[in-house]
Design a protein around this motif. Sequence first.
Motif, PDB file in Angstrom:
ATOM      1  N   ALA A  73      24.865 -34.869   9.821  1.00 36.23           N
ATOM      2  CA  ALA A  73      26.277 -35.181   9.594  1.00 36.23           C
ATOM      3  C   ALA A  73      26.841 -34.330   8.469  1.00 36.23           C
ATOM      4  O   ALA A  73      26.106 -33.832   7.607  1.00 36.23           O
ATOM      5  CB  ALA A  73      26.441 -36.671   9.260  1.00 36.23           C
ATOM      6  N   VAL A  74      28.156 -34.155   8.493  1.00 31.09           N
ATOM      7  CA  VAL A  74      28.866 -33.528   7.379  1.00 31.09           C
ATOM      8  C   VAL A  74      30.047 -34.413   7.009  1.00 31.09           C
ATOM      9  O   VAL A  74      30.594 -35.134   7.853  1.00 31.09           O
ATOM     10  CB  VAL A  74      29.373 -32.106   7.714  1.00 31.09           C
ATOM     11  N   VAL A  75      30.425 -34.356   5.745  1.00 32.27           N
ATOM     12  CA  VAL A  75      31.604 -35.069   5.259  1.00 32.27           C
ATOM     13  C   VAL A  75      32.632 -34.029   4.851  1.00 32.27           C
ATOM     14  O   VAL A  75      32.337 -33.113   4.074  1.00 32.27           O
ATOM     15  CB  VAL A  75      31.262 -35.983   4.070  1.00 32.27           C
ATOM     16  N   VAL A  76      33.841 -34.139   5.403  1.00 33.08           N
ATOM     17  CA  VAL A  76      34.916 -33.178   5.159  1.00 33.08           C
ATOM     18  C   VAL A  76      35.922 -33.824   4.220  1.00 33.08           C
ATOM     19  O   VAL A  76      36.465 -34.896   4.510  1.00 33.08           O
ATOM     20  CB  VAL A  76      35.597 -32.764   6.481  1.00 33.08           C
ATOM     21  N   ASN A  77      36.187 -33.177   3.092  1.00 27.97           N
ATOM     22  CA  ASN A  77      37.021 -33.750   2.041  1.00 27.97           C
ATOM     23  C   ASN A  77      38.243 -32.881   1.761  1.00 27.97           C
ATOM     24  O   ASN A  77      38.209 -31.661   1.912  1.00 27.97           O
ATOM     25  CB  ASN A  77      36.222 -33.879   0.749  1.00 27.97           C
ATOM     26  N   SER A  94      36.671 -32.974  17.831  1.00 27.47           N
ATOM     27  CA  SER A  94      37.321 -34.167  18.390  1.00 27.47           C
ATOM     28  C   SER A  94      36.407 -35.049  19.226  1.00 27.47           C
ATOM     29  O   SER A  94      36.872 -35.992  19.863  1.00 27.47           O
ATOM     30  CB  SER A  94      38.532 -33.738  19.242  1.00 27.47           C
ATOM     31  N   GLY A  95      35.107 -34.759  19.262  1.00 26.40           N
ATOM     32  CA  GLY A  95      34.190 -35.594  20.024  1.00 26.40           C
ATOM     33  C   GLY A  95      33.881 -36.903  19.330  1.00 26.40           C
ATOM     34  O   GLY A  95      34.355 -37.183  18.230  1.00 26.40           O
ATOM     35  N   ARG A  96      33.098 -37.731  19.995  1.00 26.11           N
ATOM     36  CA  ARG A  96      32.604 -38.984  19.428  1.00 26.11           C
ATOM     37  C   ARG A  96      31.085 -39.033  19.608  1.00 26.11           C
ATOM     38  O   ARG A  96      30.578 -38.739  20.699  1.00 26.11           O
ATOM     39  CB  ARG A  96      33.221 -40.191  20.136  1.00 26.11           C
ATOM     40  N   PRO A  97      30.337 -39.400  18.563  1.00 24.44           N
ATOM     41  CA  PRO A  97      28.878 -39.523  18.711  1.00 24.44           C
ATOM     42  C   PRO A  97      28.543 -40.698  19.617  1.00 24.44           C
ATOM     43  O   PRO A  97      29.222 -41.724  19.598  1.00 24.44           O
ATOM     44  CB  PRO A  97      28.401 -39.766  17.274  1.00 24.44           C
ATOM     45  N   ASP A  98      27.481 -40.554  20.385  1.00 19.34           N
ATOM     46  CA  ASP A  98      27.086 -41.608  21.323  1.00 19.34           C
ATOM     47  C   ASP A  98      26.166 -42.605  20.616  1.00 19.34           C
ATOM     48  O   ASP A  98      24.974 -42.714  20.918  1.00 19.34           O
ATOM     49  CB  ASP A  98      26.386 -40.984  22.538  1.00 19.34           C
ATOM     50  N   LEU A 372      37.227 -43.241  12.545  1.00 24.92           N
ATOM     51  CA  LEU A 372      36.021 -43.374  13.350  1.00 24.92           C
ATOM     52  C   LEU A 372      35.281 -42.037  13.317  1.00 24.92           C
ATOM     53  O   LEU A 372      35.919 -40.977  13.245  1.00 24.92           O
ATOM     54  CB  LEU A 372      36.367 -43.742  14.795  1.00 24.92           C
ATOM     55  N   PRO A 373      33.949 -42.050  13.352  1.00 25.43           N
ATOM     56  CA  PRO A 373      33.213 -40.790  13.249  1.00 25.43           C
ATOM     57  C   PRO A 373      33.598 -39.801  14.346  1.00 25.43           C
ATOM     58  O   PRO A 373      33.749 -40.172  15.513  1.00 25.43           O
ATOM     59  CB  PRO A 373      31.748 -41.225  13.397  1.00 25.43           C
ATOM     60  N   HIS A 374      33.763 -38.537  13.955  1.00 29.21           N
ATOM     61  CA  HIS A 374      33.984 -37.449  14.907  1.00 29.21           C
ATOM     62  C   HIS A 374      32.634 -36.811  15.234  1.00 29.21           C
ATOM     63  O   HIS A 374      31.608 -37.154  14.649  1.00 29.21           O
ATOM     64  CB  HIS A 374      34.946 -36.421  14.323  1.00 29.21           C
ATOM     65  N   PHE A 375      32.675 -35.825  16.160  1.00 32.85           N
ATOM     66  CA  PHE A 375      31.426 -35.232  16.650  1.00 32.85           C
ATOM     67  C   PHE A 375      31.733 -33.841  17.173  1.00 32.85           C
ATOM     68  O   PHE A 375      32.696 -33.655  17.943  1.00 32.85           O
ATOM     69  CB  PHE A 375      30.877 -36.112  17.779  1.00 32.85           C
ATOM     70  N   ASP A 386      28.683 -23.000   8.535  1.00 33.68           N
ATOM     71  CA  ASP A 386      28.318 -23.211   9.933  1.00 33.68           C
ATOM     72  C   ASP A 386      28.091 -24.697  10.183  1.00 33.68           C
ATOM     73  O   ASP A 386      27.390 -25.369   9.405  1.00 33.68           O
ATOM     74  CB  ASP A 386      27.044 -22.444  10.265  1.00 33.68           C
ATOM     75  N   ILE A 387      28.681 -25.198  11.255  1.00 35.27           N
ATOM     76  CA  ILE A 387      28.487 -26.585  11.679  1.00 35.27           C
ATOM     77  C   ILE A 387      27.969 -26.542  13.112  1.00 35.27           C
ATOM     78  O   ILE A 387      28.643 -26.030  14.012  1.00 35.27           O
ATOM     79  CB  ILE A 387      29.798 -27.405  11.639  1.00 35.27           C
ATOM     80  N   ASP A 388      26.776 -27.053  13.335  1.00 35.54           N
ATOM     81  CA  ASP A 388      26.163 -26.983  14.652  1.00 35.54           C
ATOM     82  C   ASP A 388      26.773 -27.997  15.613  1.00 35.54           C
ATOM     83  O   ASP A 388      27.279 -29.052  15.205  1.00 35.54           O
ATOM     84  CB  ASP A 388      24.654 -27.253  14.555  1.00 35.54           C
ATOM     85  N   LYS A 389      26.708 -27.664  16.888  1.00 32.47           N
ATOM     86  CA  LYS A 389      27.067 -28.629  17.932  1.00 32.47           C
ATOM     87  C   LYS A 389      26.194 -29.885  17.783  1.00 32.47           C
ATOM     88  O   LYS A 389      25.013 -29.805  17.451  1.00 32.47           O
ATOM     89  CB  LYS A 389      26.832 -28.007  19.305  1.00 32.47           C
ATOM     90  N   GLY A 390      26.789 -31.041  18.013  1.00 33.16           N
ATOM     91  CA  GLY A 390      26.027 -32.278  17.917  1.00 33.16           C
ATOM     92  C   GLY A 390      25.947 -32.846  16.514  1.00 33.16           C
ATOM     93  O   GLY A 390      25.051 -33.641  16.216  1.00 33.16           O
ATOM     94  N   THR A 391      26.880 -32.456  15.648  1.00 31.58           N
ATOM     95  CA  THR A 391      26.913 -32.962  14.277  1.00 31.58           C
ATOM     96  C   THR A 391      27.959 -34.068  14.149  1.00 31.58           C
ATOM     97  O   THR A 391      29.089 -33.910  14.615  1.00 31.58           O
ATOM     98  CB  THR A 391      27.249 -31.830  13.281  1.00 31.58           C
ATOM     99  N   VAL A 392      27.579 -35.174  13.526  1.00 35.30           N
ATOM    100  CA  VAL A 392      28.540 -36.242  13.225  1.00 35.30           C
ATOM    101  C   VAL A 392      29.415 -35.774  12.073  1.00 35.30           C
ATOM    102  O   VAL A 392      28.925 -35.221  11.089  1.00 35.30           O
ATOM    103  CB  VAL A 392      27.820 -37.548  12.848  1.00 35.30           C
ATOM    104  N   VAL A 393      30.715 -35.994  12.201  1.00 33.31           N
ATOM    105  CA  VAL A 393      31.664 -35.507  11.200  1.00 33.31           C
ATOM    106  C   VAL A 393      32.501 -36.675  10.674  1.00 33.31           C
ATOM    107  O   VAL A 393      33.127 -37.392  11.456  1.00 33.31           O
ATOM    108  CB  VAL A 393      32.601 -34.428  11.785  1.00 33.31           C
ATOM    109  N   PHE A 394      32.496 -36.852   9.366  1.00 32.32           N
ATOM    110  CA  PHE A 394      33.334 -37.858   8.730  1.00 32.32           C
ATOM    111  C   PHE A 394      34.492 -37.154   8.039  1.00 32.32           C
ATOM    112  O   PHE A 394      34.276 -36.365   7.115  1.00 32.32           O
ATOM    113  CB  PHE A 394      32.536 -38.677   7.712  1.00 32.32           C
ATOM    114  N   LEU A 395      35.705 -37.423   8.505  1.00 29.17           N
ATOM    115  CA  LEU A 395      36.896 -36.890   7.841  1.00 29.17           C
ATOM    116  C   LEU A 395      37.264 -37.868   6.727  1.00 29.17           C
ATOM    117  O   LEU A 395      37.735 -38.981   6.992  1.00 29.17           O
ATOM    118  CB  LEU A 395      38.044 -36.743   8.843  1.00 29.17           C
ATOM    119  N   ASN A 396      37.038 -37.470   5.496  1.00 25.78           N
ATOM    120  CA  ASN A 396      37.231 -38.367   4.359  1.00 25.78           C
ATOM    121  C   ASN A 396      38.711 -38.458   4.006  1.00 25.78           C
ATOM    122  O   ASN A 396      39.203 -37.741   3.125  1.00 25.78           O
ATOM    123  CB  ASN A 396      36.395 -37.869   3.170  1.00 25.78           C
ATOM    124  N   LEU A 397      39.419 -39.347   4.686  1.00 25.19           N
ATOM    125  CA  LEU A 397      40.852 -39.524   4.453  1.00 25.19           C
ATOM    126  C   LEU A 397      41.107 -40.059   3.053  1.00 25.19           C
ATOM    127  O   LEU A 397      42.147 -39.779   2.444  1.00 25.19           O
ATOM    128  CB  LEU A 397      41.433 -40.475   5.499  1.00 25.19           C
TER     129      LEU A 397
END
Length: 496
Positions: A73-77, A94-98, A372-375, A386-397
């Motif tokens: 996962a990565v956290v975007v701030n 814009s994906g969602r983790p399963d 909600l977590p992005h993917f 670099d952010i690999d495919k299949g990474t959970v992404v938290f947009l830190n609002l």
Amino acid sequence: MFEIIFTAFLCGLTLYLLRGISLAARKRYPPGPWGFPVIGHLPLFGRLPTETFLQWRHSYGDIFRIRMGAWPAVVVNGYSAVKDAADKPGDVFSGRPDFVTNKALREAFNGDDPLAFANFSPRYLQHRKFTVAALAMYMKRCDFESLFIEESDRFVRILVKDSKLCELDIGLYAYRAIARVLYQVLYGVEKSAEFEKILNEIVESTLNFNKFVGAGNPVDVIPWLRYILPYKVKEFMNVALELKWITKRNIKMHVQEYAQRNSVNDLTDALVFYGENLPEKSENSTLLTKTALLDTLFNLQGAGLDTTAKTVQWLMIYMVAFPNVQRKVQDEIDQVVGSGRRVSLKDRAYLPYTEATIHEVLRKNSIVPFALPHFTIADTKLCGFDIDKGTVVFLNLHSVSFEKDFWGDPDVFRPERFLTKQNTLDSSKCHHVLSFGSGRRRCIGESLVRQEIFLVFATLMQRCRLSVTDPGDVDLSSVPSLVYGPTTCKMRVLER
């Protein structure tokens, strides 16, 4: 022969691994804190992940890498990085983790993903497009403003009456008031004698559901825990099915009635209208079905209730904590509206301080701080990393609301920051409050919810004075969940 084949296999495997190592060496991944094997960084989040992530941002920058159990996962701030991710060409973020809960929801909905939890795809875009169109149809054809005004008035009357007896814990009052509004938006005016019972079911089921989908759920990110704690997933399924049953009961009735009257009286009718030419069911998972479109009500019912009810609670609590701000809001409403009529949406443009106060409360309390977590649906880059495919992404609002370089004094509650020298709303400041998300995953009900919040809050301020014995003792800390709410606060609601 066997030795030759085996040797060739080993050579191929070695070349593959070397190529992978070479590619990885050429990649520039974000830095991040040290974590634990298997479980990753979950134990390090602390009681308030919002504060922990702000500290990690200070140490590692706007993009940092963590591990959520089995998921990288990565956290975007920060505003710039969050907007870059949300608006990335190709919708790569814009994906969602399963997650386990996503799979459980899909099972509960017979193979369909509810809109908010669906992965990004052409079907998702079609689903979102029809839902947005249905909301627009509802807002154009139905008198939602009168509904909001009437229910705001009712909310005030109940608070004032009950406050004569004792100080009120306003949490359940807010939930019940918003549930009444939401139910009528979705399903029309309820005439059943069991209406109050239905509202209680919706409130209780929504609260239970959100307990399971809160950020950092260990069953979600450590999938094998579902075999050790199977009751957790079963309990979640039961809660989801209970919410589904409430929506299904109303959908069935609306489909039958709509065929007879052919008019749109609520949001379910609008969804029925847009679903008429869709197949009831389909074996092709890329096709949107009528059933899946109508199941959107599940998302709107759950998300709309929790977020709006908690926003109303936060507004009321900040008014008792900052009585000077409460007086300024009331003075503005008295000058523009007076006491002889109800506040309406046409007053909104002439109440900039009231609007600024709402924005400041939303800024100080990012009720859904990480969305909600992005993917990531493909390999990509963000801010040079670099952010690999299949990474959970938290947009830190939450981080966007506390950027010192932009806000100056982000820890201070100061509604005036949203006003220009001409006493108008500063649109650039307003756009930096991302309470409703950003990009393709932005809340589709934002416009309707903002109008509801304005009318509820302005009606409260016009008609009531909120007070506590000692404003300095009011606890403004958050209670972490999927939607961050306030701690319990008892107050008096006195008629002005």
